[in-house]
Design an enzyme around this catalytic site. Sequence first.
Site, PDB file in Angstrom:
ATOM      1  N   GLU A 143      42.795  43.960  31.350  1.00 58.24           N
ATOM      2  CA  GLU A 143      41.579  44.186  32.101  1.00 58.24           C
ATOM      3  C   GLU A 143      41.405  45.458  32.643  1.00 58.24           C
ATOM      4  OE1 GLU A 143      38.175  42.059  35.288  1.00 58.24           O
ATOM      5  OE2 GLU A 143      40.411  41.626  35.086  1.00 58.24           O
ATOM      6  N   ALA A 154      36.723  45.689  41.851  1.00 56.38           N
ATOM      7  CA  ALA A 154      37.854  45.872  42.582  1.00 56.38           C
ATOM      8  C   ALA A 154      38.976  46.900  41.887  1.00 56.38           C
ATOM      9  CB  ALA A 154      38.543  44.511  42.988  1.00 56.38           C
ATOM     10  N   HIS A 211      33.049  45.019  32.902  1.00 62.26           N
ATOM     11  CA  HIS A 211      32.964  46.216  33.803  1.00 62.26           C
ATOM     12  C   HIS A 211      32.527  47.121  32.984  1.00 62.26           C
ATOM     13  CE1 HIS A 211      35.445  44.311  36.957  1.00 62.26           C
ATOM     14  NE2 HIS A 211      36.146  43.712  36.073  1.00 62.26           N
ATOM     15  N   ALA A 236      29.941  42.406  37.329  1.00 63.54           N
ATOM     16  CA  ALA A 236      30.443  43.889  37.054  1.00 63.54           C
ATOM     17  C   ALA A 236      29.673  44.207  35.758  1.00 63.54           C
ATOM     18  CB  ALA A 236      32.012  43.962  36.983  1.00 63.54           C
ATOM     19  N   ILE A 271      31.033  30.921  44.227  1.00 57.70           N
ATOM     20  CA  ILE A 271      30.962  32.174  44.994  1.00 57.70           C
ATOM     21  C   ILE A 271      30.320  33.436  43.998  1.00 57.70           C
ATOM     22  CG2 ILE A 271      31.984  34.007  46.167  1.00 57.70           C
ATOM     23  CD1 ILE A 271      34.103  31.665  47.240  1.00 57.70           C
ATOM     24  N   ASP A 294      39.980  33.595  37.129  1.00 60.40           N
ATOM     25  CA  ASP A 294      40.213  35.018  37.842  1.00 60.40           C
ATOM     26  C   ASP A 294      40.927  35.021  38.980  1.00 60.40           C
ATOM     27  OD1 ASP A 294      39.928  37.805  37.529  1.00 60.40           O
ATOM     28  OD2 ASP A 294      37.742  37.727  38.406  1.00 60.40           O
ATOM     29  N   GLY A 331      38.347  39.004  42.097  1.00 58.58           N
ATOM     30  CA  GLY A 331      38.850  37.789  41.799  1.00 58.58           C
ATOM     31  C   GLY A 331      38.509  36.584  42.798  1.00 58.58           C
TER      32      GLY A 331
END
Length: 405
Positions: A143, A154, A211, A236, A271, A294, A331
Amino acid sequence: MPSNKSVSDAPITQFVNCRILKNHRLQWEDLWVREGKILNPEKLFFDEEGFADHKVDCENKIIAPGFIDVQINGGYGIDFSQASSDIRGGVAVVAKKIIEQGVTSFCPTLVTSPPDIYHKVIPELREQDGGPEGAGVLGIHLEGPFISEEKRGAHPPKFLRTFKAGGVADLMETYGPLDNVAMVTLAPELANSAAAIRELAGRGIAVSVGHSMADLSQAEEAVQNGATFITHLFNAMLPFHHRDPGIVGLLTSDRIPPGQTVYYGMIADGIHTHPAALRIAHRAHPAGLVLVTDAVTAMGLPPGRHTLGQQQIDIQGLHAYVAAGTTTLSGSIATMDMCVRHFREASGCTVEAALEAASLHPAQLLGISHRKGTLEYGTDADFVVLDDTLTVRETYIAGQQVWRK
């Protein structure tokens, strides 16, 4: 009676009083296993005139294919993106623990790292079958680092890279040999990414868009070049907009090549994605949804300061944040069985759909559904036994019980 020894000396196990997930529905049917594979009982009865050597009473529980996690960064104190002195030993620790979640196969995931980390870690993470020692390794998920700086999440910005030389040369320079790689997440709007996508797809490596600041046309072009996955949908990437829905628009795009499915990962931990967003995605494209954890180093550990690759992260309750007071999620600490249960509850989907999102769909994404992710005859006997709350009670790999609650 013993089975017909002229066909095979291997014992046959028959699982009875169970509902098995087959052909997209739970059905009352026995499951037969021999030599680590799921057996066709008709052939056993009529061709071999054989019988079961052992019977296992499942007490009306559910049998589903073993869960497959295609995005897991570590857990239980192990960070796959760290070049420790015992990289394989670290993977073995996680592989052993995640069978408790019903995970029978996984893709160790490396977040954006400097090239020397990739060159040390990638050769050590070889594909291997699962067994009593833990879940099987299906190949690495890389990733980054070919991702958007604006949507890096992150991922540390100083290690991000672009495709300067035009694809394969950049891949090899950054990662080294790709033999152990199953998937790469990249941002398709980066210049020269098309050649990299075609090269990876041509090698049988799943390419995921994520991302990323890509608009819908850039995402569609990536799919036409061979991309088949979206890394953690909604997270992302540009938010959905009605005039240009961005990567999210791939779920209903009419420019997907015939016969190709775009799959998308979702972190159903309560979340990362609002239940309404989970419902929107699932109802728009149910066949593509792939549950991923993740999960990071801190999964299975108490709150506090932990690592994710080159970053420090803080665990607060069920949240994992980039350290130093940020609110950037990095994550999760969710387990796969938690994600299955939360997805089922939040989306209102069927039990079958929740279980297939963690088994059949990731297997289809990786091109291995002929041997994993289903309970079809001849496939690997990797499966989980669950109660009606979708709590994992037992895990089997190659027909062997490797964990029991």
